[in-house]
Design an enzyme around this catalytic site. Structure first.
Site, PDB file in Angstrom:
ATOM      1  N   PHE A 135       0.821  -1.216   0.000  1.00 21.71           N
ATOM      2  CA  PHE A 135       0.000   0.000   0.000  1.00 21.71           C
ATOM      3  C   PHE A 135       0.855   1.268   0.000  1.00 21.71           C
ATOM      4  O   PHE A 135       0.419   2.324   0.436  1.00 21.71           O
ATOM      5  CB  PHE A 135      -0.982  -0.010   1.190  1.00 21.71           C
ATOM      6  CG  PHE A 135      -1.619  -1.356   1.414  1.00 21.71           C
ATOM      7  CD1 PHE A 135      -2.468  -1.897   0.463  1.00 21.71           C
ATOM      8  CD2 PHE A 135      -1.327  -2.112   2.546  1.00 21.71           C
ATOM      9  CE1 PHE A 135      -3.029  -3.149   0.638  1.00 21.71           C
ATOM     10  CE2 PHE A 135      -1.880  -3.376   2.723  1.00 21.71           C
ATOM     11  CZ  PHE A 135      -2.734  -3.892   1.773  1.00 21.71           C
ATOM     12  N   ARG A 143     -10.594  -0.226 -19.774  1.00 22.48           N
ATOM     13  CA  ARG A 143     -11.005  -1.614 -19.884  1.00 22.48           C
ATOM     14  C   ARG A 143     -10.462  -2.411 -18.699  1.00 22.48           C
ATOM     15  O   ARG A 143      -9.290  -2.282 -18.333  1.00 22.48           O
ATOM     16  CB  ARG A 143     -10.461  -2.219 -21.172  1.00 22.48           C
ATOM     17  CG  ARG A 143     -11.078  -3.567 -21.457  1.00 22.48           C
ATOM     18  CD  ARG A 143     -10.663  -4.070 -22.806  1.00 22.48           C
ATOM     19  NE  ARG A 143     -11.420  -5.271 -23.143  1.00 22.48           N
ATOM     20  CZ  ARG A 143     -11.031  -6.138 -24.060  1.00 22.48           C
ATOM     21  NH1 ARG A 143      -9.923  -5.923 -24.734  1.00 22.48           N
ATOM     22  NH2 ARG A 143     -11.745  -7.203 -24.315  1.00 22.48           N
ATOM     23  N   LEU A 167      -9.089  -5.679 -17.101  1.00 21.39           N
ATOM     24  CA  LEU A 167      -8.339  -6.795 -17.696  1.00 21.39           C
ATOM     25  C   LEU A 167      -8.701  -8.132 -17.066  1.00 21.39           C
ATOM     26  O   LEU A 167      -8.751  -9.149 -17.748  1.00 21.39           O
ATOM     27  CB  LEU A 167      -6.837  -6.533 -17.549  1.00 21.39           C
ATOM     28  CG  LEU A 167      -6.358  -5.248 -18.248  1.00 21.39           C
ATOM     29  CD1 LEU A 167      -4.875  -5.024 -17.987  1.00 21.39           C
ATOM     30  CD2 LEU A 167      -6.634  -5.309 -19.750  1.00 21.39           C
ATOM     31  N   GLU A 213      -5.572   2.244  -6.829  1.00 19.30           N
ATOM     32  CA  GLU A 213      -5.733   3.326  -5.852  1.00 19.30           C
ATOM     33  C   GLU A 213      -7.070   4.031  -5.957  1.00 19.30           C
ATOM     34  O   GLU A 213      -7.534   4.630  -5.000  1.00 19.30           O
ATOM     35  CB  GLU A 213      -4.566   4.308  -6.015  1.00 19.30           C
ATOM     36  CG  GLU A 213      -3.281   3.581  -5.659  1.00 19.30           C
ATOM     37  CD  GLU A 213      -2.002   4.356  -5.902  1.00 19.30           C
ATOM     38  OE1 GLU A 213      -1.558   5.050  -4.986  1.00 19.30           O
ATOM     39  OE2 GLU A 213      -1.439   4.223  -6.991  1.00 19.30           O
TER      40      GLU A 213
END
Lengths: 329, 780, 168
Positions: free
Chosen positions: B282, B671, B673, B747
């Site tokens: 993170f 898009r 994936l 994020e």
């Protein structure tokens, strides 16, 4: 962790014999002691494992329950008689810690849990009269959201972290103790101390004294009891405020009741003033709030915990309302 | 058959179905007038379908090795001692007792540590990823409360921990700044982020605000946060000859190896850093003092070292997100159109790092306004270097901005969804660039319908069930598309019977985002191979290039590098194919990949398999390595991901406790994936946002700069019971100007969440909370 | 003194300070059991002792003499994953995978508790038969933190497999 010797007590007499030495610690499930030792808050030279001593839950002579000190928290919470006759105790235990910890922790150990004050835990960097008597208290003017509003002293503002003990305080439990001076019993309310000028002593137990059992007296009104815990997340957190309460109604009057608070003091806080105010009174939201207000009349909030009297008052009122109106127990 | 096998078969079935269509090679850059990635047009392949993680089996069996689980012969264990003052000098240091303790191999302090250069601080050089520009264990100076000042090596961890506690330190304290008030009094500076001023001003924002008929002008505060990956930071390392081998937990593998080389005066290739599994990062799994100290101690002792920080050690030495104080002021006309947008404020950092929390980034391109002022200033404290944490800037910035918009919606009496849509910009309000792909309005409409937004009470405190007051709130999330330069990919095809196996190597990091699986999917689609013929190598500094799991850009960076490497690989294959191949004479532009080989785009029957090409050329394998093209797309378009977030809360009227009962994230991120791992990324970000909204705070004692809740018991993160079923949907509209049409998804999930929760709490209770976390005492 | 780990008898450590967790990881190289906090606050170190879930970080290894310990490495049957392990993959009940072994061991212990009738803090009726609703599972699994945010997948995986029998 400071090096130590580990020994298993073969029976109670052996435990007491070994416990007569200096700088020993009795080990139950280890869920608090091992953590304290790793953090070097506790550094016993010898650890005496009493977790394997016989621990059972049996009917007591007086019609209550006798709970061996080595009984695991889960075993106590799931015991049929506890669930049916003392539901607040089951609920209090189940509200505490996590299932893994409840599976390990013993009843005796739970009674001797130490505070979660973060300054108490910070051996290297903070002053704490409980951990190092006379060093000072960094919590008083520091982060003290989880700290006491009742019964604190200049020396210490810590709270007792146990949920189970709040229920035991409300239930008038009796603590069975054995030590170098022989066996004795203590009313639950006399086990834990207020900090005064000796906050290093959480309880009145003498060195070498071992909790052997906790006795629940017969308390019919406890069948109508509950425990409510308020905290910063939905589960697996210590209480900001908790309430254990049992009520017996006589029509719309409160015939008898028991109330204890957690998260507000150095010990599980038996709310004797609130009980006195409500015993025999007509149940009403206003009466509940007034009784709680009486209990918290002497509250001394700190920087971060000023919300506790109000939160405790509201929580108590909600719990009593639930118990007196007959909704979910 | 196991679920894994079933999933694989399904995936292969999908694959076979897709093999009917040749995929031309992708363009290597995205500029106006260029062509989109042809993979975008491929609708029935693996891309976008839910594929289980390829490393799943290793993880559920406990077999995936993490940094503290490697071992070397003769290895010793490290423990650290930390300073307890905020600033000053070590006056006396007593190490004899520790040295004499059982099992101790070495006690290392500034007095005997090898001489090392300070690590280049993050942002100061291409490979530099040091937390700050401070020397590590080189002198008697203390710069923060918690700084490591001694390292003990011992035969066991227990011995090392015990001995570390025996080191006695006396300090000569010096004046320090550990309070916000004190830091402000010392002076406030304009913040610089990556060398640029965090300052944008257009028009007359204060004048327009004053003149606006409707306005809000409020201050919002966010506390310090800690990343708290469940894996504490750790490294197992050894000097083997003059090479330093580090098994680390890293989200910036190559950069950390380079920085370690700089510290120890080595050539880059003398440091080999691997990090195949990282137990959450993170933003935190980078270079901190512990790896440098452990490597130094290993050098001094001649023994391999395991350093596994305690949870407290992580809090003392691994920085988190810093605190912010933000002003958001919006002036609007009666229709709700913004006339002025002001987002300014303060973040705290240290004298030695360069990470002002850039909370205005999300405000640059989210709403249209003719007058804009965005500005971050910094004050400095003597504390552990703060760092980036999931959506640095946007995570906390969107709390302020999106709360203010909710407040403005109340002022105006306009539905907050409608208000946001009404202020959609038609181009980037700051840069003036066109948006590459922006479908936030669709995301709002779809999300609102699915969530049942029209059932929201128009005024606060109108719904209650039993003790629970119920409310709904919404917010926009936003995060930019990035693609950092430096990525390379190496693709190697190796004959395996009649087929080939592909190894795709990228110096990327995998912390659970699903990167390795997604890379395999994309490579399989590009190469025309079944998924299980493709292996992905990553997490190893020996792989060329440098990629970072940061800025949600790793997938794009890898994607572009794989495109470049594939182009080179196909060129090499055509060369190898020679005159006897059906492909003879064809150029790279004329062929595509499918069904395990190459074929002519307009004459698919003219084809040859990879294995056949290799066999005829008497080669076992062929390999190509190429860097990704420079990220020119960022110069031509304003590129962002977006989300429309909907939250339902229940606030207890008795206790003030808040429970999030429903949450929907509607995303516009190009898009998608891998539907399975992308959904997990969205949910993961949202859940971290719920923690930020309701419970997370690193308690920093302003009296001495000490973190007082260095524990997962006292720093609360959401537990299972705090987390409702989280619904996530996405527009799935490809961005024609990115590899695969994709945007990063790591994020965006956390951005806007805290505001959505706060806005829902307002709707439930009528109480507006502008300071995080929204604990129960604020709602009593 | 010896422990029985995944069916194998192994000696207890000589140093009483060694936790069961460290004994597994460093002494036996069974690193599937994870150290997340070493403070009893995250659940990553959860193992099963005689079928009950406990935190191995708070357990002194010497205290578990003679006890049967099952770790994540002991769940699969050869190459065949435990159904819950397979379900974690299918439902994407993890990202980084670090809390995963603890979640899986915990869930197995949790279901055993439910079958035995142990109520939870949120059970409306303490004396009723236990039915594992989604919320009940969430409460009972709250001792296992996940920071990647795989909570939904974890609960789905548990509901779909081991908890199905006592499901609600």
């Amino acid at each position: 962790m400071t090096p130590f010797d580990y020994a298993r007590a073969t029976d109670r007499a052996d435990a007491l014999r070994q416990g007569a030495a200096t700088n020993i610690a009795f080990l139950g499930g280890g869920t608090n002691l091992v953590d304290l030792m790793r953090e070097r808050v506790a550094s016993p030279a010898r650890v005496i494992d009493v977790s394997l001593l016989p621990g059972a839950i049996e009917d007591s002579e007086g019609g209550g329950l006798m709970i061996g000190a080595a009984v695991r928290n889960t075993a106590l919470a799931e015991h049929a008689a506890v669930r049916a006759r003392y539901p607040m105790l089951s609920r209090a235990i189940l509200a505490g810690a996590s299932a893994q910890i409840r599976n390990m922790a013993t009843v005796g150990g739970n009674l001797l849990q130490r505070t979660r004050c973060t300054y108490f835990y910070d051996v290297e960097g903070s002053r704490c009269n409980k951990r190092a008597p006379g060093s000072g208290c960094d919590a008083r003017d520091g982060f003290n959201r989880i700290h006491a509003v009742l019964g604190a002293s200049e020396a210490c503002v810590a709270t007792h972290p146990s949920d189970m003990c709040v229920a035991l305080a409300a239930l008038d439990a009796i603590v069975h103790v054995e030590g170098p001076g022989g066996a004795r019993t203590l009313p639950f309310g006399e086990l834990h101390r207020l900090p005064g000028d000796a906050p290093d002593r959480d309880t009145v137990l003498a060195p070498g004294e071992l909790i052997t059992a906790v006795e629940l007296p017969p308390l019919p009104l406890a069948a109508r009891s509950t425990y409510r815990k308020v905290r910063d997340r939905a589960s697996y957190a210590f209480a900001l405020v908790s309430v254990a309460a049992a009520v017996e109604m006589d029509g719309d009057r409160i015939a008898d009741l028991r109330i204890a608070f957690g998260g507000v003091a150095h010990k599980p806080w038996r709310a004797t003033r609130a009980e006195a105010a409500l015993r025999g009174a007509t149940a009403s939201a206003q009466a509940f709030r007034d009784a709680a207000a009486a209990e918290f009349a002497d509250a001394r909030p700190l920087r971060d915990n000023g919300f506790k009297p109000a939160l405790a008052t509201r929580t108590l009122a909600a719990v009593l309302s639930e118990l007196t109106t007959g909704e979910a127990a | 058959m196991s679920i894994v096998d079933t999933a694989k078969q399904t995936a292969q079935g999908l694959m076979q179905g897709a093999l009917e269509k040749l995929v031309p090679l992708a363009p290597d850059s995205w500029i106006p007038g260029g062509v989109p990635d042809p993979l975008i047009a491929r609708k029935h392949g693996l891309i976008g379908s839910p594929v289980s993680r390829l490393d799943g089996r290793l993880k559920v069996t406990g077999a995936a090795p993490f940094a503290a689980e490697y071992r070397f012969d003769n290895m010793v264990y490290a423990a650290l001692t930390y300073a307890t003052i905020a600033r000053g000098r070590i006056a006396a240091l007593e190490t004899a007792a520790a040295e004499a303790a059982p099992g101790v191999v070495l006690v290392m302090t500034y007095r005997n540590a090898p001489r090392m250069a300070p690590p280049p601080a993050f942002g100061s050089s291409p490979g530099g990823v040091g937390p700050a520009d401070l020397p590590i264990l080189q002198d008697d100076r203390i710069h923060w409360n918690g700084q490591p000042i001694a390292c003990v090596l011992a035969e066991t961890q227990e011995q090392a921990d015990h001995a570390a506690a025996l080191i006695a330190i006396t300090y000569a304290e010096e004046p320090s700044t550990t309070s916000l008030t004190g830091a402000k009094a010392n002076g406030i500076e304009q913040a610089l982020f990556m060398g640029q001023k965090l300052l944008n001003e257009i028009g007359d924002p204060e004048g327009a605000l004053a003149a606006a008929p409707y306005r809000v002008d409020q201050v919002y505060r966010t506390p310090r946060h800690s990343h708290n990956p469940i894996e504490p930071h750790a490294a197992t390392l050894a000097w083997i000859g003059d090479e330093l081998v580090i098994h680390d937990a890293s989200q910036m593998v190559s950069q950390q190896a380079q920085t370690m080389a700089d510290v120890f005066g080595l050539k880059a290739e003398q440091v080999r850093l691997t990090s195949p599994y990282v137990g959450g990062g993170f933003g935190s799994k980078g270079l901190w003092d512990h790896q440098v100290i452990a490597a130094a101690a290993a050098k001094l002792s001649g023994r391999p070292v395991r350093i596994a920080l305690s949870r407290e050690g992580v809090y003392r030495t691994v920085g988190g997100r810093t605190l912010t104080e933000q002003r958001v002021a919006i002036g609007a006309d009666a229709d709700g159109r913004f006339q002025s947008l002001i987002h300014t404020g303060l973040a705290v950092m240290t004298p030695h790092n360069a990470m002002p929390e850039p909370f205005i980034l999300g405000s640059r391109a989210t709403y249209a306004a003719p007058n804009i002022l965005l500005k971050v200033e910094v004050a400095r404290m003597n504390m552990l270097a703060n760092t980036f944490m999931r959506a640095p800037g946007e995570a906390v910035g969107t709390f302020a901005l999106e709360s203010a918009i909710d407040e403005l919606a109340t002022e105006l009496g306009i539905d907050p969804v409608e208000l946001r849509i009404r202020n959609e910009p038609d181009k980037d309000p700051i840069s003036g660039l066109p948006f590459s792909s922006r479908h936030i309005v669709e995301a709002w409409r779809q999300g609102a319908a699915r969530f049942g937004w029209d059932s929201r009470a128009p005024a606060p405190a109108m719904r209650q069930e039993g003790e629970w007051r119920i409310g709904m709130g919404c917010a926009t999330g936003t995060y930019p598309y990035y693609r950092m330069p430096g990525a390379e990919a190496r693709i190697t095809l190796t004959r395996d019977g009649d087929g080939v196996r592909a190894l795709v190597e990228v110096a990327a990091a995998e912390m659970g985002m699903g990167t390795s699986t997604t890379t395999a999917i994309v490579a399989a689609e590009r190469l025309g191979l079944p998924l299980d013929w493709v292996e992905v190598g990553y997490g190893d500094s020996a792989i060329p290039g440098a990629i970072m799991a940061g800025g949600s850009q790793q997938t794009a960076a890898i994607g572009a590098a794989v495109i470049a490497a594939q182009g080179a690989l196909v060129a090499e294959l055509l060369k190898l194919a020679g005159n006897d191949s059906p492909l003879a004479g064809l150029s790279v532009d004329e062929v595509g990949c499918d069904a395990g080989g190459l074929a002519k785009l307009d004459e698919p029957a003219r084809r040859e398999s990879y294995a056949s090409i290799l066999a005829r050329a008497q080669r076992d394998s062929v390999s190509a390595t190429r860097p990704g093209s420079p990220p020119l797309e960022l110069m031509h378009w304003s590129m962002h991901s977006h989300s429309a977030l909907f939250c339902e809360v229940r606030v207890n009227a008795v206790t003030g406790e808040t429970r999030v009962s429903r949450f929907l994230g509607s995303f516009d991120c190009g898009r998608i994936l891998n539907a399975k791992t992308a959904a997990s990324q969205f949910r993961g970000g949202i859940i971290m946002g719920l923690g930020m909204a309701l419970m997370e705070e690193t308690q920093f004692d302003e009296r001495n700069g000490r973190i007082m809740n260095p524990s997962l018991a006292e720093y609360h993160v959401p537990v299972h019971l705090d987390v409702p079923e989280i619904d996530v949907i996405w527009t799935d509209i490809p961005d024609p100007h990115t590899p695969m049409g994709a945007h990063g998804v790591g994020e965006i999930g956390i951005t806007g969440v805290a505001a959505a929760v706060a806005n829902a709490i307002y709707n439930a209770t009528g109480t507006r909370v502008r300071d995080l976390p929204i604990t129960l005492d604020r709602l009593l | 003194m010896s422990l029985i780990v995944n069916g194998l008898e192994v000696p207890a450590p000589a140093d009483a300070r060694v936790s069961l967790l460290d004994h597994l990881r460093e002494g036996m190289h069974l690193t599937g059991t994870k150290k997340g906090c070493n403070q009893g606050a995250c659940g990553a170190c959860t193992v099963l002792v005689d079928g009950e879930r406990i935190l191995s970080c708070l357990a002194l290894a010497v205290q578990y003499d003679g006890r049967r310990i099952t770790t994540i490495e002991g769940l699969a049957d050869g190459d065949a994953l435990h159904p819950l392990q397979a379900a974690f993959i299918e439902h994407d009940g993890f990202q980084c995978g670090y809390c995963t072994p603890g979640q899986i061991c915990s869930a197995i212990g949790m279901v055993a508790e439910a079958k035995r009738g142990v109520p939870s803090h949120i059970s409306p009726d303490l004396t009723a038969e236990v039915r594992l609703s989604r919320e009940e599972i969430q409460e009972r699994m709250s001792g296992n933190l996940c920071r990647c945010g795989a909570h939904n997948g974890i609960i789905d995986a548990i509901r779909g497999t081991v908890a199905a029998e006592v499901g609600a």
